[in-house]
Design a protein around this motif. Structure first.
Motif, PDB file in Angstrom:
ATOM      1  N   GLY A 142       0.786  -1.226   0.000  1.00  0.00           N
ATOM      2  CA  GLY A 142       0.000   0.000   0.000  1.00  0.00           C
ATOM      3  C   GLY A 142       0.821   1.280   0.000  1.00  0.00           C
ATOM      4  O   GLY A 142       0.259   2.372   0.013  1.00  0.00           O
ATOM      5  N   LEU A 143       2.149   1.163  -0.009  1.00  0.00           N
ATOM      6  CA  LEU A 143       3.008   2.351   0.006  1.00  0.00           C
ATOM      7  C   LEU A 143       2.750   3.205  -1.242  1.00  0.00           C
ATOM      8  O   LEU A 143       2.709   2.690  -2.353  1.00  0.00           O
ATOM      9  N   VAL A 144       2.543   4.489  -1.037  1.00  0.00           N
ATOM     10  CA  VAL A 144       2.384   5.444  -2.119  1.00  0.00           C
ATOM     11  C   VAL A 144       3.614   6.327  -2.121  1.00  0.00           C
ATOM     12  O   VAL A 144       4.001   6.869  -1.073  1.00  0.00           O
ATOM     13  N   VAL A 145       4.241   6.478  -3.281  1.00  0.00           N
ATOM     14  CA  VAL A 145       5.488   7.218  -3.378  1.00  0.00           C
ATOM     15  C   VAL A 145       5.312   8.382  -4.357  1.00  0.00           C
ATOM     16  O   VAL A 145       4.877   8.172  -5.493  1.00  0.00           O
ATOM     17  N   ASP A 146       5.628   9.569  -3.911  1.00  0.00           N
ATOM     18  CA  ASP A 146       5.623  10.743  -4.789  1.00  0.00           C
ATOM     19  C   ASP A 146       7.050  11.045  -5.197  1.00  0.00           C
ATOM     20  O   ASP A 146       7.952  11.073  -4.358  1.00  0.00           O
ATOM     21  N   ILE A 147       7.239  11.267  -6.495  1.00  0.00           N
ATOM     22  CA  ILE A 147       8.571  11.675  -6.970  1.00  0.00           C
ATOM     23  C   ILE A 147       8.468  12.902  -7.837  1.00  0.00           C
ATOM     24  O   ILE A 147       7.460  13.204  -8.393  1.00  0.00           O
TER      25      ILE A 147
END
Length: 147
Positions: A142-147
């Motif tokens: 469920g990890l959401v990563v913004d780059i």
């Protein structure tokens, strides 16, 4: 239909509500999908077929690189070099396990790879027990990563 069945059992018998194109990627050859470019790199994950590939994905001036399951291979340097996000297997901390990468093997070359952000994934209990003491991020469901 055969390729669909290999990848997703019974999928060739299901009516799709979208077009499906299966494209063979060749290691080292960049393919464009609209504004997204994908470059597969050969990785080492046994001798049972393959090819085994890690991926460098570029779009909108950003790069995501993913090692997939692999032992250390020099291909990981150009695959992850200067990536905004480098997702790397770290199956063990320092123990060598065939077809998998240890954190220590990865750390030995991080200065050459120079990712802007590193997230570790595919970790055994050996790694999971050490996470609190490590200076790296770890993938989680469920990890959401913004780059």
């Amino acid at each position: 239909k055969q390729a669909m069945e290999v990848m997703f059992e019974n999928s060739s018998k299901t009516k799709q509500r979208f077009d499906l194109n299966i494209i063979t990627l060749a290691p080292g050859t960049t393919i464009q999908f609209g504004a997204v470019s994908v470059t597969p790199f050969p990785v080492v994950h046994g001798e049972s077929g393959g090819p085994f590939l890690g991926y460098r994905i570029e779009t909108e001036g950003r790069v995501i690189a993913y090692t997939a399951d692999t032992e250390w291979t020099e291909a990981l340097v150009p695959l992850g070099r200067d990536a905004d996000l480098f997702i790397a297997e770290a199956y063990t901390y320092d123990r060598s396990v065939k077809n998998h990468l240890s954190l220590k093997a990865l750390e030995a070359r991080l200065a050459d790879i120079k990712p802007k952000r590193l997230i570790l994934t595919h970790m055994s209990d050996d790694m999971l027990e050490r996470l609190d003491g490590l200076p790296y991020e770890a993938a989680s469901d469920g990890l959401v990563v913004d780059i």
